[in-house]
Design a protein around this motif. Structure first.
Motif, PDB file in Angstrom:
ATOM      1  N   THR A 133       4.025   0.337   2.417  1.00 51.73           N
ATOM      2  CA  THR A 133       3.899  -0.666   3.479  1.00 51.73           C
ATOM      3  C   THR A 133       3.508  -2.006   2.861  1.00 51.73           C
ATOM      4  OG1 THR A 133       3.141   1.043   5.012  1.00 51.73           O
ATOM      5  CG2 THR A 133       2.756  -1.254   5.651  1.00 51.73           C
ATOM      6  N   SER A 179       9.524   4.821   4.544  1.00 52.90           N
ATOM      7  CA  SER A 179       9.085   6.217   4.429  1.00 52.90           C
ATOM      8  C   SER A 179      10.227   7.036   3.836  1.00 52.90           C
ATOM      9  CB  SER A 179       8.682   6.770   5.803  1.00 52.90           C
ATOM     10  OG  SER A 179       7.561   6.073   6.310  1.00 52.90           O
ATOM     11  N   ASN A 229       6.246  10.122   1.493  1.00 55.23           N
ATOM     12  CA  ASN A 229       5.413   8.984   1.117  1.00 55.23           C
ATOM     13  C   ASN A 229       5.847   7.748   1.898  1.00 55.23           C
ATOM     14  OD1 ASN A 229       4.608   9.469  -2.448  1.00 55.23           O
ATOM     15  ND2 ASN A 229       4.254  10.761  -0.680  1.00 55.23           N
ATOM     16  N   THR A 230       4.938   6.786   2.028  1.00 53.36           N
ATOM     17  CA  THR A 230       5.254   5.539   2.732  1.00 53.36           C
ATOM     18  C   THR A 230       4.702   4.359   1.943  1.00 53.36           C
ATOM     19  OG1 THR A 230       5.200   6.614   4.901  1.00 53.36           O
ATOM     20  CG2 THR A 230       4.981   4.215   4.857  1.00 53.36           C
ATOM     21  N   VAL A 274       0.858  -1.181   0.000  1.00 50.96           N
ATOM     22  CA  VAL A 274       0.000   0.000   0.000  1.00 50.96           C
ATOM     23  C   VAL A 274       0.899   1.238   0.000  1.00 50.96           C
ATOM     24  CG1 VAL A 274      -1.722   1.324   1.270  1.00 50.96           C
ATOM     25  CG2 VAL A 274      -1.872  -1.178   1.208  1.00 50.96           C
ATOM     26  N   LEU A 275       0.635   2.135  -0.915  1.00 52.50           N
ATOM     27  CA  LEU A 275       1.352   3.410  -0.978  1.00 52.50           C
ATOM     28  C   LEU A 275       0.491   4.478  -0.330  1.00 52.50           C
ATOM     29  CD1 LEU A 275       3.527   5.385  -2.028  1.00 52.50           C
ATOM     30  CD2 LEU A 275       2.268   5.459  -4.194  1.00 52.50           C
ATOM     31  N   THR A 276       1.053   5.166   0.659  1.00 57.49           N
ATOM     32  CA  THR A 276       0.351   6.255   1.334  1.00 57.49           C
ATOM     33  C   THR A 276       1.006   7.577   0.951  1.00 57.49           C
ATOM     34  OG1 THR A 276      -0.189   4.810   3.205  1.00 57.49           O
ATOM     35  CG2 THR A 276      -0.415   7.187   3.543  1.00 57.49           C
ATOM     36  N   LEU A 277       0.235   8.461   0.332  1.00 56.91           N
ATOM     37  CA  LEU A 277       0.747   9.761  -0.088  1.00 56.91           C
ATOM     38  C   LEU A 277       0.706  10.754   1.067  1.00 56.91           C
ATOM     39  CD1 LEU A 277      -1.050   9.964  -3.555  1.00 56.91           C
ATOM     40  CD2 LEU A 277       1.229   9.052  -3.047  1.00 56.91           C
ATOM     41  N   SER A 317       7.934  -1.514   6.109  1.00 59.93           N
ATOM     42  CA  SER A 317       7.525  -0.210   5.590  1.00 59.93           C
ATOM     43  C   SER A 317       8.751   0.634   5.283  1.00 59.93           C
ATOM     44  CB  SER A 317       6.618   0.524   6.587  1.00 59.93           C
ATOM     45  OG  SER A 317       7.361   0.941   7.719  1.00 59.93           O
ATOM     46  N   GLY A 360      -2.555  11.724   2.668  1.00 58.02           N
ATOM     47  CA  GLY A 360      -3.312  10.664   3.332  1.00 58.02           C
ATOM     48  C   GLY A 360      -3.965   9.679   2.383  1.00 58.02           C
ATOM     49  N   LYS A 361      -3.960   9.976   1.091  1.00 57.91           N
ATOM     50  CA  LYS A 361      -4.552   9.061   0.118  1.00 57.91           C
ATOM     51  C   LYS A 361      -3.741   7.784   0.053  1.00 57.91           C
ATOM     52  CE  LYS A 361      -5.633   8.532  -4.816  1.00 57.91           C
ATOM     53  NZ  LYS A 361      -5.574   9.163  -6.147  1.00 57.91           N
ATOM     54  N   THR A 362      -4.438   6.645  -0.044  1.00 62.38           N
ATOM     55  CA  THR A 362      -3.758   5.361  -0.140  1.00 62.38           C
ATOM     56  C   THR A 362      -4.046   4.716  -1.495  1.00 62.38           C
ATOM     57  OG1 THR A 362      -5.614   4.198   0.899  1.00 62.38           O
ATOM     58  CG2 THR A 362      -3.836   4.960   2.344  1.00 62.38           C
TER      59      THR A 362
END
Length: 399
Positions: free
Chosen positions: A196, A222, A193-194, A141-144, A220, A147-149
């Motif tokens: 996970t 970041s 960005n992260t 999962v990419l988290t921008l 993860s 907060g958008k995933t």
């Protein structure tokens, strides 16, 4: 033309001793695929065991694309060290039993392969088998910054998002690549960005500076969408393998919950799971500086820094780096490792829990097997060493 027994023995010996050329290895795979007889393979196994030197650790091996026998499953006699050839040979009977497992598993591997080629990163939805677990795959999962995933295993190839002057793309081979425009200015503030990976997942990302990172299960990473200033700073949990792009003017720093790792350009592996008693940083190329509290060390290739929860930190020389990085090439590889450590890796990759009914078996294992097999195959191999275990539902139980 049928391959002669002498030629088969030659190819096996070359592969067994890790001196085979790619052409010889391919020829051996072709012979086995074509149907080398049980008797021929049995003979090679027995001869390999006869040739073992005191202290040698036989290995059961599965190639990335073909399951083949190279060395054979091995383990020490429970509670004892293999002090002489006689003690080692006592375990040869395991190899005889393993022959049927090798052939069975080879057939299962070919049976399990998709009938049509599947691109790396493409997710094939399959029901979980009864009392078994399927291997993991490219899932993350990419988290921008906003907060958008984005669920990467479901996302299509091409541009995923744009963050300022940075384009985020997913490639056909299942990687995420960050491309920073040459027109980026100091006025374009980078964001974080992260990526996970879940249990049963793995993923590869190319950072804005070209650094490549492989993420193992339950990990993860970041990082900024663009590196600025005097330091390239990233943060990880779990396990990751790095191939860092060289930039003497901007060192690369990896932060974990136990240590900081400073590099200029190098290849190294970091294993920093919370459920492991030791954080390990293994250097393959270049040099890295490790700092953890008052402990500091500069690693050379082939060295490993161990940061223990007990505070007994150390630098280990002459580490077999293949053991530490085999996971990124789709291999479980162990050398004198306890059953609990093996099953922790299995639990993360197969997304299962592990339970012990009684004392944890006190023995060490050496082996090598593809991560592309079902959990039951790995457990079958462990059973041949005398460990009684089973899988029920979402749980591996050691009896």
């Amino acid at each position: 033309m049928r391959t002669s027994r002498l030629r088969l023995r030659y190819l096996f010996d070359r592969y067994y001793s890790k001196t085979a050329t790619p052409k010889e290895r391919d020829e051996l795979f072709a012979v086995i695929n074509a149907g080398a007889t049980d008797d021929e393979l049995s003979l090679l196994i027995r001869q390999a065991w006869d040739d073992l030197k005191p202290g040698d650790a036989p290995v059961f091996s599965i190639d990335k694309t073909n399951l083949i026998l190279s060395n054979i499953l091995g383990a020490e006699e429970p509670g004892k060290q293999a002090k002489d050839h006689k003690n080692i040979f006592l375990w040869a009977k395991i190899a005889v039993a393993a022959i049927s497992l090798v052939l069975l598993t080879f057939g299962a591997y070919n049976y399990l392969r998709p009938k049509h080629p599947v691109q790396q990163g493409q997710i094939v939805k399959v029901k979980r088998p009864h009392n078994d677990a399927l291997p993991g795959g490219n899932k993350a999962v990419l988290t921008l910054a906003n907060g958008k995933t984005i669920i990467l295993d479901n996302a299509g190839n091409g541009t995923l998002a744009k963050d300022g002057s940075t384009l985020i793309k997913k490639t056909a081979d299942g990687r995420v690549i960050y491309n920073t425009s040459a027109l980026a200015t100091v006025n374009t503030a980078p964001t974080t960005n992260t990526i996970t990976t879940p249990r049963g997942g793995q993923y590869q990302v190319v950072l804005p500076d070209g650094t490549q990172v492989w993420l193992n299960s339950a990990s993860s990473l970041s990082f900024p969408t663009r590196f600025t200033g005097k330091l390239r700073q990233v943060e990880i949990t779990g396990e990751a393998y790095f191939e860092v792009t060289k930039n003497p003017l901007m060192p690369f720093n990896v932060k974990t919950n136990k240590a900081n790792i400073r590099v200029l350009g190098t290849h190294f592996n970091v294993m920093a799971y919370d459920d492991e008693v030791t954080m390990k940083t293994t250097l393959l190329e270049g040099a890295v500086d490790i700092t953890s509290g008052t402990f500091t060390a500069r690693l050379k290739p082939g060295q490993q820094a161990q940061i223990k929860k007990s505070g007994q930190n150390a630098v280990i020389d002459n580490v077999d780096v293949d053991d530490e990085t085999a996971w990124k090439d789709g291999i479980f590889q162990f050398r004198e490792v306890g059953i609990d450590a093996i099953l922790r890796q299995a639990a993360r990759w197969y997304d299962v829990q592990v339970a012990y009914n009684g004392k944890i078996p006190d023995r060490k294992f050496t082996g090598r097997i593809s991560r592309n097999v079902k959990a039951s195959v790995l457990l079958d191999i462990l059973r041949y060493t005398g460990v009684d275990l089973k899988i029920e539902g979402n749980e591996i139980i050691v009896l």
